[in-house]
Motif scaffolding. Structure first.
Motif, PDB file in Angstrom:
ATOM      1  N   THR A 101       0.826  -1.204   0.000  1.00 57.82           N
ATOM      2  CA  THR A 101       0.000   0.000   0.000  1.00 57.82           C
ATOM      3  C   THR A 101       0.861   1.255   0.000  1.00 57.82           C
ATOM      4  N   GLN A 102       1.943   1.245   0.785  1.00 58.30           N
ATOM      5  CA  GLN A 102       2.832   2.403   0.811  1.00 58.30           C
ATOM      6  C   GLN A 102       3.533   2.568  -0.534  1.00 58.30           C
ATOM      7  N   ALA A 103       3.954   1.467  -1.140  1.00 57.63           N
ATOM      8  CA  ALA A 103       4.614   1.554  -2.448  1.00 57.63           C
ATOM      9  C   ALA A 103       3.656   2.124  -3.495  1.00 57.63           C
ATOM     10  N   VAL A 104       2.399   1.700  -3.469  1.00 57.30           N
ATOM     11  CA  VAL A 104       1.407   2.234  -4.408  1.00 57.30           C
ATOM     12  C   VAL A 104       1.246   3.739  -4.187  1.00 57.30           C
ATOM     13  N   ALA A 105       1.204   4.159  -2.935  1.00 51.80           N
ATOM     14  CA  ALA A 105       1.079   5.589  -2.637  1.00 51.80           C
ATOM     15  C   ALA A 105       2.293   6.368  -3.135  1.00 51.80           C
ATOM     16  N   VAL A 106       3.486   5.831  -2.912  1.00 50.32           N
ATOM     17  CA  VAL A 106       4.716   6.509  -3.338  1.00 50.32           C
ATOM     18  C   VAL A 106       4.780   6.608  -4.867  1.00 50.32           C
ATOM     19  N   PHE A 107       4.281   5.581  -5.551  1.00 50.60           N
ATOM     20  CA  PHE A 107       4.301   5.587  -7.013  1.00 50.60           C
ATOM     21  C   PHE A 107       2.991   6.124  -7.593  1.00 50.60           C
ATOM     22  N   ASP A 108       2.376   7.053  -6.846  1.00 50.01           N
ATOM     23  CA  ASP A 108       1.191   7.801  -7.301  1.00 50.01           C
ATOM     24  C   ASP A 108       0.054   6.912  -7.789  1.00 50.01           C
TER      25      ASP A 108
END
Length: 156
Positions: A101-108
Protein backbone atom coordinates in the motif's frame (compact mmCIF):
# COMPACT_ATOMS: atom_id res chain seq x y z
CA UNK A 1 -7.89 -22.89 15.25
CA UNK A 2 -10.00 -19.77 15.14
CA UNK A 3 -12.81 -19.70 12.60
CA UNK A 4 -13.85 -16.50 10.91
CA UNK A 5 -16.68 -14.68 12.60
CA UNK A 6 -19.30 -12.64 10.86
CA UNK A 7 -17.69 -9.39 12.00
CA UNK A 8 -13.95 -8.99 12.34
CA UNK A 9 -13.00 -5.43 13.27
CA UNK A 10 -11.22 -3.68 10.44
CA UNK A 11 -10.25 -0.07 10.93
CA UNK A 12 -8.66 2.31 8.49
CA UNK A 13 -5.82 -0.09 7.65
CA UNK A 14 -7.64 -2.21 5.12
CA UNK A 15 -10.32 0.37 4.50
CA UNK A 16 -7.97 3.05 3.14
CA UNK A 17 -5.81 2.93 0.05
CA UNK A 18 -5.96 -0.81 -0.59
CA UNK A 19 -9.27 -2.27 0.45
CA UNK A 20 -8.46 -5.95 0.51
CA UNK A 21 -11.47 -6.76 2.64
CA UNK A 22 -13.99 -5.76 -0.02
CA UNK A 23 -11.79 -6.24 -3.07
CA UNK A 24 -12.46 -2.67 -4.22
CA UNK A 25 -9.74 -0.30 -5.26
CA UNK A 26 -9.96 2.98 -3.43
CA UNK A 27 -8.26 6.25 -4.18
CA UNK A 28 -4.71 6.46 -2.89
CA UNK A 29 -3.97 9.54 -0.86
CA UNK A 30 -0.45 10.87 -1.15
CA UNK A 31 -0.07 10.67 2.61
CA UNK A 32 0.78 7.22 3.80
CA UNK A 33 -2.06 4.80 4.42
CA UNK A 34 -3.42 3.94 7.86
CA UNK A 35 -1.59 1.25 9.78
CA UNK A 36 -3.19 -1.88 11.17
CA UNK A 37 -4.02 -1.78 14.85
CA UNK A 38 -2.62 -4.16 17.41
CA UNK A 39 -6.16 -5.42 18.11
CA UNK A 40 -6.79 -6.22 14.43
CA UNK A 41 -3.60 -8.21 14.21
CA UNK A 42 -4.25 -10.11 17.45
CA UNK A 43 -7.82 -11.02 16.37
CA UNK A 44 -6.46 -12.34 13.09
CA UNK A 45 -7.25 -11.60 9.48
CA UNK A 46 -9.40 -13.80 7.26
CA UNK A 47 -7.31 -16.26 5.27
CA UNK A 48 -9.04 -15.17 2.05
CA UNK A 49 -7.29 -11.79 2.35
CA UNK A 50 -4.01 -13.61 1.62
CA UNK A 51 -5.48 -14.62 -1.75
CA UNK A 52 -6.49 -11.02 -2.48
CA UNK A 53 -3.06 -9.63 -1.55
CA UNK A 54 -1.33 -12.31 -3.64
CA UNK A 55 -3.46 -11.23 -6.60
CA UNK A 56 -2.49 -7.59 -6.06
CA UNK A 57 1.18 -8.60 -5.90
CA UNK A 58 0.90 -10.91 -8.92
CA UNK A 59 2.16 -13.99 -7.07
CA UNK A 60 0.49 -17.35 -6.36
CA UNK A 61 -1.55 -17.43 -3.14
CA UNK A 62 0.45 -20.41 -1.85
CA UNK A 63 3.67 -18.38 -2.26
CA UNK A 64 2.13 -15.48 -0.33
CA UNK A 65 1.06 -17.92 2.39
CA UNK A 66 4.62 -19.22 2.62
CA UNK A 67 5.90 -15.64 3.00
CA UNK A 68 3.71 -15.21 6.09
CA UNK A 69 4.74 -18.57 7.55
CA UNK A 70 1.91 -20.89 6.46
CA UNK A 71 2.63 -24.09 4.54
CA UNK A 72 0.75 -24.78 1.32
CA UNK A 73 -1.34 -27.64 2.74
CA UNK A 74 -2.18 -25.73 5.92
CA UNK A 75 -3.11 -22.67 3.87
CA UNK A 76 -5.53 -24.64 1.70
CA UNK A 77 -7.06 -26.24 4.79
CA UNK A 78 -7.42 -22.81 6.43
CA UNK A 79 -9.13 -21.46 3.31
CA UNK A 80 -11.50 -24.41 3.12
CA UNK A 81 -12.40 -24.18 6.81
CA UNK A 82 -12.63 -20.36 6.84
CA UNK A 83 -10.02 -20.10 9.62
CA UNK A 84 -8.51 -16.80 10.72
CA UNK A 85 -4.77 -16.25 10.57
CA UNK A 86 -2.95 -16.40 13.91
CA UNK A 87 -1.54 -13.24 15.44
CA UNK A 88 1.94 -13.99 14.06
CA UNK A 89 0.61 -14.80 10.60
CA UNK A 90 -1.58 -11.68 10.66
CA UNK A 91 1.45 -9.60 11.65
CA UNK A 92 3.40 -10.90 8.65
CA UNK A 93 0.38 -10.34 6.41
CA UNK A 94 0.03 -6.76 7.68
CA UNK A 95 3.71 -6.03 6.94
CA UNK A 96 3.36 -7.20 3.33
CA UNK A 97 0.03 -5.47 2.79
CA UNK A 98 1.19 -2.20 4.34
CA UNK A 99 4.42 -2.23 2.33
CA UNK A 100 2.45 -2.76 -0.90
CA UNK A 101 0.00 0.00 0.00
CA UNK A 102 2.83 2.40 0.81
CA UNK A 103 4.61 1.55 -2.45
CA UNK A 104 1.41 2.23 -4.41
CA UNK A 105 1.08 5.59 -2.64
CA UNK A 106 4.72 6.51 -3.34
CA UNK A 107 4.30 5.59 -7.01
CA UNK A 108 1.19 7.80 -7.30
CA UNK A 109 -1.33 4.96 -7.40
CA UNK A 110 0.52 2.90 -10.02
CA UNK A 111 0.17 -0.69 -8.77
CA UNK A 112 2.34 -2.08 -11.59
CA UNK A 113 5.22 0.26 -10.69
CA UNK A 114 4.79 -0.66 -7.02
CA UNK A 115 4.90 -4.40 -7.84
CA UNK A 116 8.01 -3.98 -9.97
CA UNK A 117 9.77 -2.04 -7.22
CA UNK A 118 8.80 -4.56 -4.54
CA UNK A 119 10.04 -7.52 -6.59
CA UNK A 120 13.38 -6.07 -7.76
CA UNK A 121 16.69 -5.86 -5.88
CA UNK A 122 17.14 -2.33 -4.55
CA UNK A 123 20.49 -0.59 -4.27
CA UNK A 124 19.24 1.33 -1.23
CA UNK A 125 18.64 -2.03 0.50
CA UNK A 126 22.04 -3.47 -0.30
CA UNK A 127 20.65 -5.39 -3.26
CA UNK A 128 17.84 -7.01 -1.24
CA UNK A 129 14.32 -7.46 -2.60
CA UNK A 130 11.77 -5.46 -0.56
CA UNK A 131 9.14 -8.24 -0.53
CA UNK A 132 11.75 -10.65 0.84
CA UNK A 133 12.65 -8.17 3.57
CA UNK A 134 8.99 -7.86 4.61
CA UNK A 135 9.22 -11.35 6.13
CA UNK A 136 10.84 -9.80 9.22
CA UNK A 137 9.97 -6.66 11.14
CA UNK A 138 13.51 -5.29 10.80
CA UNK A 139 13.56 -5.90 7.04
CA UNK A 140 10.11 -4.37 6.65
CA UNK A 141 11.29 -1.22 8.44
CA UNK A 142 14.29 -0.92 6.13
CA UNK A 143 12.09 -1.21 3.02
CA UNK A 144 9.59 1.25 4.52
CA UNK A 145 12.37 3.77 5.25
CA UNK A 146 13.62 3.48 1.67
CA UNK A 147 10.13 4.14 0.31
CA UNK A 148 9.88 7.21 2.54
CA UNK A 149 13.24 8.46 1.24
CA UNK A 150 12.13 7.89 -2.37
CA UNK A 151 8.91 9.77 -1.68
CA UNK A 152 10.92 12.71 -0.32
CA UNK A 153 13.44 12.62 -3.17
CA UNK A 154 16.31 11.25 -1.09
CA UNK A 155 17.02 7.85 -2.69
CA UNK A 156 20.56 7.12 -1.47
Amino acid sequence: MKTARATVPVSGFLASGLDLASGRSTSIAKKYPARPTHAEIKVGYATKLVVKLAGKLGIPAADMAKRIGVSRSTFHRMLRDNVLLTGHESDAFARHSTLFTQAVAVFDGDEQAARQWLEAPQIGLGGAVPLDLAQTTFGYREAEKLLTRIDHGVYA
